[in-house]
Design a protein around this motif. Structure first.
Motif, PDB file in Angstrom:
ATOM      1  N   LEU A   9       0.829  -1.210   0.000  1.00 49.87           N
ATOM      2  CA  LEU A   9       0.000   0.000   0.000  1.00 49.87           C
ATOM      3  C   LEU A   9       0.866   1.265   0.000  1.00 49.87           C
ATOM      4  O   LEU A   9       0.567   2.239  -0.691  1.00 49.87           O
ATOM      5  CB  LEU A   9      -0.934   0.016   1.214  1.00 49.87           C
ATOM      6  N   GLU A  10       1.940   1.247   0.780  1.00 51.72           N
ATOM      7  CA  GLU A  10       2.852   2.392   0.812  1.00 51.72           C
ATOM      8  C   GLU A  10       3.481   2.614  -0.554  1.00 51.72           C
ATOM      9  O   GLU A  10       3.621   3.752  -1.013  1.00 51.72           O
ATOM     10  CB  GLU A  10       3.930   2.187   1.879  1.00 51.72           C
ATOM     11  N   ARG A  11       3.856   1.524  -1.235  1.00 48.88           N
ATOM     12  CA  ARG A  11       4.426   1.652  -2.585  1.00 48.88           C
ATOM     13  C   ARG A  11       3.380   2.189  -3.553  1.00 48.88           C
ATOM     14  O   ARG A  11       3.717   2.906  -4.503  1.00 48.88           O
ATOM     15  CB  ARG A  11       4.994   0.315  -3.067  1.00 48.88           C
ATOM     16  N   MET A  12       2.115   1.883  -3.313  1.00 43.88           N
ATOM     17  CA  MET A  12       1.052   2.416  -4.152  1.00 43.88           C
ATOM     18  C   MET A  12       1.052   3.949  -4.071  1.00 43.88           C
ATOM     19  O   MET A  12       1.021   4.634  -5.092  1.00 43.88           O
ATOM     20  CB  MET A  12      -0.306   1.855  -3.726  1.00 43.88           C
ATOM     21  N   THR A  13       1.109   4.473  -2.857  1.00 45.06           N
ATOM     22  CA  THR A  13       1.147   5.929  -2.680  1.00 45.06           C
ATOM     23  C   THR A  13       2.427   6.512  -3.284  1.00 45.06           C
ATOM     24  O   THR A  13       2.383   7.531  -3.981  1.00 45.06           O
ATOM     25  CB  THR A  13       1.048   6.289  -1.189  1.00 45.06           C
ATOM     26  N   GLN A  14       3.555   5.878  -3.045  1.00 44.83           N
ATOM     27  CA  GLN A  14       4.835   6.391  -3.544  1.00 44.83           C
ATOM     28  C   GLN A  14       4.875   6.428  -5.073  1.00 44.83           C
ATOM     29  O   GLN A  14       5.303   7.426  -5.660  1.00 44.83           O
ATOM     30  CB  GLN A  14       5.995   5.537  -3.010  1.00 44.83           C
ATOM     31  N   THR A  15       4.434   5.357  -5.717  1.00 41.33           N
ATOM     32  CA  THR A  15       4.493   5.332  -7.181  1.00 41.33           C
ATOM     33  C   THR A  15       3.490   6.314  -7.780  1.00 41.33           C
ATOM     34  O   THR A  15       3.776   6.948  -8.796  1.00 41.33           O
ATOM     35  CB  THR A  15       4.253   3.914  -7.746  1.00 41.33           C
ATOM     36  N   TRP A  16       2.324   6.455  -7.144  1.00 44.34           N
ATOM     37  CA  TRP A  16       1.332   7.444  -7.603  1.00 44.34           C
ATOM     38  C   TRP A  16       1.942   8.841  -7.540  1.00 44.34           C
ATOM     39  O   TRP A  16       1.928   9.585  -8.515  1.00 44.34           O
ATOM     40  CB  TRP A  16       0.076   7.365  -6.734  1.00 44.34           C
ATOM     41  N   ASN A  17       2.486   9.197  -6.372  1.00 41.85           N
ATOM     42  CA  ASN A  17       3.007  10.550  -6.183  1.00 41.85           C
ATOM     43  C   ASN A  17       4.248  10.825  -7.023  1.00 41.85           C
ATOM     44  O   ASN A  17       4.534  11.975  -7.335  1.00 41.85           O
ATOM     45  CB  ASN A  17       3.258  10.818  -4.701  1.00 41.85           C
ATOM     46  N   ALA A  18       4.959   9.775  -7.413  1.00 45.69           N
ATOM     47  CA  ALA A  18       6.119   9.940  -8.296  1.00 45.69           C
ATOM     48  C   ALA A  18       5.702   9.993  -9.761  1.00 45.69           C
ATOM     49  O   ALA A  18       6.531  10.258 -10.631  1.00 45.69           O
ATOM     50  CB  ALA A  18       7.106   8.789  -8.075  1.00 45.69           C
ATOM     51  N   GLY A  19       4.424   9.748 -10.036  1.00 46.38           N
ATOM     52  CA  GLY A  19       3.960   9.733 -11.429  1.00 46.38           C
ATOM     53  C   GLY A  19       4.475   8.539 -12.205  1.00 46.38           C
ATOM     54  O   GLY A  19       4.603   8.583 -13.423  1.00 46.38           O
ATOM     55  N   ASP A  20       4.738   7.441 -11.512  1.00 47.25           N
ATOM     56  CA  ASP A  20       5.329   6.238 -12.109  1.00 47.25           C
ATOM     57  C   ASP A  20       4.223   5.249 -12.475  1.00 47.25           C
ATOM     58  O   ASP A  20       3.888   4.355 -11.697  1.00 47.25           O
ATOM     59  CB  ASP A  20       6.313   5.629 -11.118  1.00 47.25           C
ATOM     60  N   SER A  21       3.646   5.411 -13.654  1.00 45.13           N
ATOM     61  CA  SER A  21       2.520   4.559 -14.043  1.00 45.13           C
ATOM     62  C   SER A  21       2.926   3.092 -14.181  1.00 45.13           C
ATOM     63  O   SER A  21       2.158   2.199 -13.824  1.00 45.13           O
ATOM     64  CB  SER A  21       1.866   5.062 -15.332  1.00 45.13           C
ATOM     65  N   ALA A  22       4.129   2.816 -14.665  1.00 47.87           N
ATOM     66  CA  ALA A  22       4.583   1.422 -14.784  1.00 47.87           C
ATOM     67  C   ALA A  22       4.789   0.818 -13.402  1.00 47.87           C
ATOM     68  O   ALA A  22       4.396  -0.328 -13.153  1.00 47.87           O
ATOM     69  CB  ALA A  22       5.858   1.343 -15.610  1.00 47.87           C
ATOM     70  N   GLY A  23       5.403   1.564 -12.508  1.00 48.20           N
ATOM     71  CA  GLY A  23       5.595   1.080 -11.143  1.00 48.20           C
ATOM     72  C   GLY A  23       4.279   0.861 -10.426  1.00 48.20           C
ATOM     73  O   GLY A  23       4.096  -0.126  -9.718  1.00 48.20           O
ATOM     74  N   PHE A  56      -1.490  10.736 -14.185  1.00 49.47           N
ATOM     75  CA  PHE A  56      -0.323  11.189 -13.438  1.00 49.47           C
ATOM     76  C   PHE A  56       0.267  12.483 -13.996  1.00 49.47           C
ATOM     77  O   PHE A  56       1.150  13.076 -13.388  1.00 49.47           O
ATOM     78  CB  PHE A  56       0.744  10.088 -13.387  1.00 49.47           C
ATOM     79  N   ARG A  57      -0.208  12.940 -15.133  1.00 50.26           N
ATOM     80  CA  ARG A  57       0.229  14.236 -15.662  1.00 50.26           C
ATOM     81  C   ARG A  57      -0.479  15.393 -14.954  1.00 50.26           C
ATOM     82  O   ARG A  57      -0.119  16.542 -15.146  1.00 50.26           O
ATOM     83  CB  ARG A  57      -0.034  14.303 -17.160  1.00 50.26           C
ATOM     84  N   THR A  58      -1.508  15.074 -14.156  1.00 54.42           N
ATOM     85  CA  THR A  58      -2.233  16.108 -13.412  1.00 54.42           C
ATOM     86  C   THR A  58      -1.512  16.379 -12.092  1.00 54.42           C
ATOM     87  O   THR A  58      -0.526  15.719 -11.765  1.00 54.42           O
ATOM     88  CB  THR A  58      -3.687  15.671 -13.127  1.00 54.42           C
ATOM     89  N   SER A  59      -2.027  17.324 -11.330  1.00 53.53           N
ATOM     90  CA  SER A  59      -1.400  17.680 -10.052  1.00 53.53           C
ATOM     91  C   SER A  59      -2.039  16.960  -8.872  1.00 53.53           C
ATOM     92  O   SER A  59      -1.845  17.353  -7.726  1.00 53.53           O
ATOM     93  CB  SER A  59      -1.483  19.193  -9.851  1.00 53.53           C
ATOM     94  N   ILE A  60      -2.781  15.882  -9.121  1.00 49.77           N
ATOM     95  CA  ILE A  60      -3.421  15.123  -8.041  1.00 49.77           C
ATOM     96  C   ILE A  60      -2.373  14.224  -7.382  1.00 49.77           C
ATOM     97  O   ILE A  60      -1.688  13.450  -8.048  1.00 49.77           O
ATOM     98  CB  ILE A  60      -4.580  14.272  -8.578  1.00 49.77           C
ATOM     99  N   LYS A  61      -2.238  14.356  -6.077  1.00 49.68           N
ATOM    100  CA  LYS A  61      -1.319  13.532  -5.294  1.00 49.68           C
ATOM    101  C   LYS A  61      -2.082  12.893  -4.149  1.00 49.68           C
ATOM    102  O   LYS A  61      -3.072  13.438  -3.664  1.00 49.68           O
ATOM    103  CB  LYS A  61      -0.166  14.373  -4.721  1.00 49.68           C
ATOM    104  N   LEU A  62      -1.613  11.746  -3.696  1.00 53.15           N
ATOM    105  CA  LEU A  62      -2.228  11.062  -2.561  1.00 53.15           C
ATOM    106  C   LEU A  62      -1.579  11.550  -1.281  1.00 53.15           C
ATOM    107  O   LEU A  62      -0.363  11.734  -1.219  1.00 53.15           O
ATOM    108  CB  LEU A  62      -2.048   9.548  -2.685  1.00 53.15           C
TER     109      LEU A  62
END
Length: 125
Positions: A9-23, A56-62
């Motif tokens: 779950l933590e990696r989910m937040t981290q990859t989202w906030n990094a804009g890493d769609s593959a991750g 992930f190109r938007t400014s939405i972050k978790l």
């Protein structure tokens, strides 16, 4: 099991906030079912990655933190996960974006992955 799923779950937040769609997509099984808060049903890692690449190109972050996730083992290799939190837009927390998500975590040869994801916005009845 619980600690491994919490790290997922933590990696989910981290990859989202990094804009890493593959991750981000890599946290899911190849054939995962992913249902967004507005009802879009994505089928599989590739669809999850493609859809999130644009998002992930938007400014939405978790937001970091949030309520402690509930991890309920169903078998040694499957768990139900209930988690939640909110997101921010342009760095400003947006309470209207608070969600509860339910996931199915599955132990795979790659390690724990999510086989399903359902996002629901929190609203007053």
């Amino acid at each position: 099991m619980s600690e491994e799923i919490t790290r997922l779950l933590e990696r989910m937040t981290q990859t989202w906030n990094a804009g890493d769609s593959a991750g981000y997509a890599g946290l899911f099984t190849e054939d995962a079912d992913y249902i967004t808060f507005f009802g879009l049903h994505l089928k599989g890692r590739q669809a999850i990655e493609e859809t999130h690449r644009a998002l992930f190109r938007t400014s939405i972050k978790l937001a970091e933190g949030g309520p402690e996730p509930i991890v309920r083992p169903l078998t040694d290799d499957v768990a139900l996960v209930i988690a939640g939190g909110t997101s921010s837009v342009d760095g400003v927390p947006d309470p209207s974006r608070t969600s509860v998500i339910s996931l199915t975590a599955l132990r795979t040869p790659e390690g724990w992955r999510f086989a399903s994801f359902q996002n629901s916005r929190v609203s007053k009845p």
